[in-house]
Design a protein around this motif. Structure first.
Motif, PDB file in Angstrom:
ATOM      1  N   GLY A  78       2.041  -3.728  10.206  1.00  0.00           N
ATOM      2  CA  GLY A  78       1.635  -5.246   9.518  1.00  0.00           C
ATOM      3  C   GLY A  78       0.788  -4.898   8.584  1.00  0.00           C
ATOM      4  N   PHE A  79       0.549  -3.729   7.973  1.00  0.00           N
ATOM      5  CA  PHE A  79      -0.374  -3.786   6.927  1.00  0.00           C
ATOM      6  C   PHE A  79       0.524  -2.903   5.598  1.00  0.00           C
ATOM      7  CE2 PHE A  79      -3.777  -1.567   4.491  1.00  0.00           C
ATOM      8  CZ  PHE A  79      -4.657  -2.556   4.354  1.00  0.00           C
ATOM      9  N   PHE A  80       0.722  -3.692   4.578  1.00  0.00           N
ATOM     10  CA  PHE A  80       1.766  -3.251   3.522  1.00  0.00           C
ATOM     11  C   PHE A  80       2.773  -2.092   3.961  1.00  0.00           C
ATOM     12  CE2 PHE A  80      -2.554  -4.288   1.436  1.00  0.00           C
ATOM     13  CZ  PHE A  80      -2.087  -5.207   0.585  1.00  0.00           C
ATOM     14  N   SER A  81       3.521  -2.423   4.988  1.00  0.00           N
ATOM     15  CA  SER A  81       4.203  -1.574   5.433  1.00  0.00           C
ATOM     16  C   SER A  81       5.950  -2.049   5.112  1.00  0.00           C
ATOM     17  CB  SER A  81       4.310  -1.848   7.037  1.00  0.00           C
ATOM     18  OG  SER A  81       5.377  -0.851   7.742  1.00  0.00           O
ATOM     19  N   GLY A  82       6.638  -1.028   5.118  1.00  0.00           N
ATOM     20  CA  GLY A  82       8.220  -1.352   4.991  1.00  0.00           C
ATOM     21  C   GLY A  82       8.780  -2.008   6.199  1.00  0.00           C
ATOM     22  N   ALA A  83       8.128  -2.091   7.314  1.00  0.00           N
ATOM     23  CA  ALA A  83       8.514  -2.643   8.386  1.00  0.00           C
ATOM     24  C   ALA A  83       8.999  -4.018   8.184  1.00  0.00           C
ATOM     25  CB  ALA A  83       7.675  -2.580   9.345  1.00  0.00           C
ATOM     26  N   ARG A  84       8.086  -4.654   7.427  1.00  0.00           N
ATOM     27  CA  ARG A  84       8.493  -6.288   7.060  1.00  0.00           C
ATOM     28  C   ARG A  84       9.847  -6.248   6.560  1.00  0.00           C
ATOM     29  NH1 ARG A  84       4.856  -9.738   2.798  1.00  0.00           N
ATOM     30  NH2 ARG A  84       5.683  -8.165   1.573  1.00  0.00           N
ATOM     31  N   ARG A  85      10.337  -5.839   5.610  1.00  0.00           N
ATOM     32  CA  ARG A  85      11.503  -5.856   4.929  1.00  0.00           C
ATOM     33  C   ARG A  85      12.730  -5.553   5.977  1.00  0.00           C
ATOM     34  NH1 ARG A  85      14.998  -6.565   0.961  1.00  0.00           N
ATOM     35  NH2 ARG A  85      16.523  -4.881   0.452  1.00  0.00           N
ATOM     36  N   LEU A  86      12.498  -4.423   6.527  1.00  0.00           N
ATOM     37  CA  LEU A  86      13.566  -3.982   7.517  1.00  0.00           C
ATOM     38  C   LEU A  86      13.707  -4.731   8.770  1.00  0.00           C
ATOM     39  CD1 LEU A  86      15.565  -1.761   8.342  1.00  0.00           C
ATOM     40  CD2 LEU A  86      13.827  -0.541   9.506  1.00  0.00           C
ATOM     41  N   ALA A  87      12.523  -5.504   8.940  1.00  0.00           N
ATOM     42  CA  ALA A  87      12.812  -6.485  10.261  1.00  0.00           C
ATOM     43  C   ALA A  87      13.760  -7.444   9.780  1.00  0.00           C
ATOM     44  CB  ALA A  87      11.373  -7.107  10.600  1.00  0.00           C
ATOM     45  N   SER A 104      -4.133   0.724  11.244  1.00  0.00           N
ATOM     46  CA  SER A 104      -3.790   0.922   9.797  1.00  0.00           C
ATOM     47  C   SER A 104      -5.077   1.741   9.144  1.00  0.00           C
ATOM     48  CB  SER A 104      -4.135  -0.312   9.275  1.00  0.00           C
ATOM     49  OG  SER A 104      -5.587  -0.713   9.183  1.00  0.00           O
ATOM     50  N   SER A 105      -4.519   2.416   7.950  1.00  0.00           N
ATOM     51  CA  SER A 105      -5.316   3.200   7.174  1.00  0.00           C
ATOM     52  C   SER A 105      -6.602   2.836   6.915  1.00  0.00           C
ATOM     53  CB  SER A 105      -4.653   3.583   5.855  1.00  0.00           C
ATOM     54  OG  SER A 105      -3.864   2.662   5.223  1.00  0.00           O
ATOM     55  N   LEU A 106      -6.480   1.297   6.774  1.00  0.00           N
ATOM     56  CA  LEU A 106      -7.968   0.214   6.455  1.00  0.00           C
ATOM     57  C   LEU A 106      -9.119   0.815   7.576  1.00  0.00           C
ATOM     58  CD1 LEU A 106      -9.889  -1.474   5.216  1.00  0.00           C
ATOM     59  CD2 LEU A 106      -8.328  -3.378   6.175  1.00  0.00           C
ATOM     60  N   ASN A 119     -14.195  -8.491   5.620  1.00  0.00           N
ATOM     61  CA  ASN A 119     -14.513  -9.211   4.414  1.00  0.00           C
ATOM     62  C   ASN A 119     -13.889  -8.384   3.374  1.00  0.00           C
ATOM     63  OD1 ASN A 119     -15.041 -11.454   2.956  1.00  0.00           O
ATOM     64  ND2 ASN A 119     -17.127 -10.522   2.197  1.00  0.00           N
ATOM     65  N   VAL A 120     -12.848  -7.313   3.647  1.00  0.00           N
ATOM     66  CA  VAL A 120     -12.399  -6.658   2.637  1.00  0.00           C
ATOM     67  C   VAL A 120     -11.142  -7.311   1.665  1.00  0.00           C
ATOM     68  CG1 VAL A 120     -11.268  -4.435   2.313  1.00  0.00           C
ATOM     69  CG2 VAL A 120     -13.195  -4.301   3.771  1.00  0.00           C
ATOM     70  N   LYS A 121     -11.147  -7.079   0.531  1.00  0.00           N
ATOM     71  CA  LYS A 121     -10.116  -7.008  -0.391  1.00  0.00           C
ATOM     72  C   LYS A 121      -9.175  -5.945  -0.460  1.00  0.00           C
ATOM     73  CE  LYS A 121      -7.762  -9.413  -3.816  1.00  0.00           C
ATOM     74  NZ  LYS A 121      -6.911 -10.395  -3.684  1.00  0.00           N
ATOM     75  N   ALA A 122      -7.964  -6.230   0.173  1.00  0.00           N
ATOM     76  CA  ALA A 122      -6.969  -4.965   0.417  1.00  0.00           C
ATOM     77  C   ALA A 122      -5.939  -4.928  -0.861  1.00  0.00           C
ATOM     78  CB  ALA A 122      -6.289  -4.911   1.558  1.00  0.00           C
ATOM     79  N   VAL A 123      -5.726  -3.875  -1.442  1.00  0.00           N
ATOM     80  CA  VAL A 123      -4.972  -3.824  -2.654  1.00  0.00           C
ATOM     81  C   VAL A 123      -3.883  -2.520  -2.355  1.00  0.00           C
ATOM     82  CG1 VAL A 123      -4.726  -3.829  -4.819  1.00  0.00           C
ATOM     83  CG2 VAL A 123      -6.430  -4.863  -4.162  1.00  0.00           C
ATOM     84  N   SER A 124      -2.744  -2.840  -2.441  1.00  0.00           N
ATOM     85  CA  SER A 124      -1.757  -1.826  -2.344  1.00  0.00           C
ATOM     86  C   SER A 124      -1.238  -1.193  -3.692  1.00  0.00           C
ATOM     87  CB  SER A 124      -0.406  -2.198  -1.332  1.00  0.00           C
ATOM     88  OG  SER A 124       0.497  -0.984  -1.439  1.00  0.00           O
ATOM     89  N   LEU A 125      -1.489  -0.091  -4.261  1.00  0.00           N
ATOM     90  CA  LEU A 125      -1.084   0.292  -5.442  1.00  0.00           C
ATOM     91  C   LEU A 125       0.213   1.154  -5.026  1.00  0.00           C
ATOM     92  CD1 LEU A 125      -4.535   1.082  -7.097  1.00  0.00           C
ATOM     93  CD2 LEU A 125      -3.038  -0.774  -7.434  1.00  0.00           C
ATOM     94  N   HIS A 126       0.397   1.551  -3.825  1.00  0.00           N
ATOM     95  CA  HIS A 126       1.569   2.556  -3.670  1.00  0.00           C
ATOM     96  C   HIS A 126       2.813   2.104  -3.914  1.00  0.00           C
ATOM     97  CE1 HIS A 126       3.239   5.875  -1.183  1.00  0.00           C
ATOM     98  NE2 HIS A 126       4.085   5.313  -0.847  1.00  0.00           N
ATOM     99  N   GLY A 127       3.186   2.827  -5.018  1.00  0.00           N
ATOM    100  CA  GLY A 127       4.650   2.647  -5.831  1.00  0.00           C
ATOM    101  C   GLY A 127       4.783   1.235  -6.320  1.00  0.00           C
ATOM    102  N   ARG A 128       3.628   0.554  -6.671  1.00  0.00           N
ATOM    103  CA  ARG A 128       3.654  -0.651  -7.268  1.00  0.00           C
ATOM    104  C   ARG A 128       3.330  -0.564  -8.951  1.00  0.00           C
ATOM    105  NH1 ARG A 128       2.755  -4.877  -2.987  1.00  0.00           N
ATOM    106  NH2 ARG A 128       3.419  -4.040  -1.090  1.00  0.00           N
ATOM    107  N   VAL A 129       2.495   0.607  -9.283  1.00  0.00           N
ATOM    108  CA  VAL A 129       2.065   0.548 -10.776  1.00  0.00           C
ATOM    109  C   VAL A 129       2.820   1.898 -11.108  1.00  0.00           C
ATOM    110  CG1 VAL A 129       0.076  -0.592 -10.512  1.00  0.00           C
ATOM    111  CG2 VAL A 129      -0.103   1.539 -10.116  1.00  0.00           C
TER     112      VAL A 129
END
Length: 447
Positions: A78-87, A104-106, A119-129
């Motif tokens: 549930g945390f920036f995972s490819g599982a959402r698209r596959l589901a 999660s890694s967080l 209260n963390v701002k989570a940002v995924s840069l993995h494969g996105r930039v």
């Protein structure tokens, strides 16, 4: 009947999974996922295939005769995972599935460093930039939140590159935590400043956790003029937690014919820097109609008042302030630091030439044109034909040039004339002192 298990592998080791989850994986007729996860978690290698693309995984699931399929995902499903698209793909294909969450890694990073993460701002840069500009925008957007930031990395958006972005934006002393190979025997933890981390080398399997950066939070557009530094011989002071006291007069220049500052107009009187005044600035920002993430040009930045407010009001966006006067550049830098406007970048030079190397913008404010209105408009439209353009004109010549340039290019525009007068105490009385009338030309080319 086929059933697919979407399994979070947490740290990516067998030790990080429950016995129930391991039984599902070991008994599955087909195990799919990244090569690293399959090797670490299903070493028997029976009925496995290394795949990470959701469409390819779905095709493999459709073709297999196995009734139990396990798809492995790093971290938590549930945390920036490819599982959402596959589901979503499995649901559309009417294939039964179940999601098994993990740590999660967080959560792992927060536990490793003894930090809280509610209260963390989570940002995924993995494969996105894929380029330096995209990386800078994403990192600085997180920084502008003022919250602790957590970044998922990859080989390009690595911890050192992220640290350099933060340090160069004005926070070289911000504390950063870097977790390498979390949850494994190779786990390494680093805590230091962004300046220190920018020089380091870290594992490709790393996450980044930063402290919250100091930020300024305006309540609305139109900060008081006195909140900005107005003279180049004054160094930026800090109030309270480092944010300017917007209700206190910090610097005032004598209002004489020789050095009167006017809204958006150019000045040639020594080191006196022009400024777009409060009420004109608020109207201009409203006319720019900034949307989240917009890139903005402020041409003829002066003190940087428009740039600073645009940066603070649109924290996920980015502002390029173009200015050619050395005194103004110095003053603008002080105001940028004063307001913690990390997403504001000063570009020395004169428009339109100074625009050449900049990324395309969504909106532009032209407060100083050096008589190059037509050329500037052409350069802006080459960057983005649908750009929103707001031109501030004080003199008759600038008004005429703006109307001519917009009309000749068939660009629809709205002209708004603004006349502001603020009270000034004279003994026991309050007199209204008028500021220079300003006309805003609000233009956007329709397709």
């Amino acid at each position: 009947m086929k059933k697919v298990y979407l399994i979070a592998c947490s740290a990516g080791t067998r030790d990080s999974l429950s016995q129930g989850t391991l039984q599902i994986i070991d008994s599955a007729g087909l195990v799919l996922g990244a090569e690293r996860l399959i090797t670490n978690i299903h070493p028997k290698r029976f009925g496995t295939k290394a795949l990470t693309d959701s469409t390819a995984i779905l095709a493999e699931i459709r073709e297999t005769r196995a009734e139990t399929i396990a798809v492995l995902f790093s971290g938590d499903t549930g945390f920036f995972s490819g599982a959402r698209r596959l589901a979503a793909l499995l649901a559309d294909s009417e294939i039964a599935y179940e999601i098994l969450p993990g740590v999660s890694s967080l959560a792992m990073a927060a536990a490793a460093f003894g930090l809280s993460y509610e209260n963390v701002k989570a940002v995924s840069l993995h494969g996105r930039v894929q380029d330096a500009w995209s990386l800078k925008r994403a990192v600085i957007s997180g920084l502008m939140s003022g919250q602790p930031c957590f970044f998922l990395t990859d080989s390009f958006a690595n911890p050192a590159a992220i640290s350099r972005c933060i340090a160069e934006a004005g926070c070289p002393d911000l504390i950063i935590h870097i977790g390498e190979n979390l949850g494994s025997q190779e786990q390494e933890l680093f805590t230091g400043t962004t300046a220190e981390a920018a020089e380091g080398e870290f594992s490709p399997l790393s996450v980044v956790f930063t402290e919250g950066a100091p930020v300024t939070r305006p309540l609305s557009a139109g900060l008081p003029d006195e909140a900005f530094l107005r003279g180049t011989d004054k160094k930026a002071g800090r109030q309270g937690e480092g944010s300017p006291d917007c209700g206190k007069e910090l610097w005032k220049m004598p209002e004489t014919a020789e050095n009167a500052e006017s809204q958006g107009c150019e000045s040639s009187h020594g080191a006196h820097v022009p400024m777009t005044k409060r009420y004109v600035r608020a109207a201009a920002l409203s006319a720019l109609a900034l949307q989240p993430g917009d890139v903005v040009y402020d041409i003829g930045g002066g003190t940087g008042s428009v740039s600073v407010e645009a940066a603070l009001l649109n924290r996920s966006g980015y502002v390029f302030s173009i200015e050619d006067k050395e005194a103004a550049i110095d003053l603008m830098g002080q105001n940028r630091e004063r307001f913690h406007a990390y997403n504001m970048e000063i570009v020395p030079g004169t428009a339109p030439a100074a625009l050449a190397g900049l990324p395309p913008a969504d909106a532009a404010f032209v407060g100083g044109s050096r008589g190059n209105i037509a050329e500037i408009i052409d350069a802006l439209l080459l960057k983005n034909e649908g750009m929103r353009i707001v031109i501030a004109a004080v003199t008759a010549e600038t008004n005429a040039a703006a109307v001519q340039a917009l009309t000749e290019r068939s660009i629809p525009y709205e002209a708004v004339s603004l006349s502001a007068a603020a009270s000034q105490q004279m003994g026991a009385y309050h007199l209204m002192k008028a500021e220079n009338p300003v006309t805003l030309y609000i233009a956007e080319k329709t397709h």
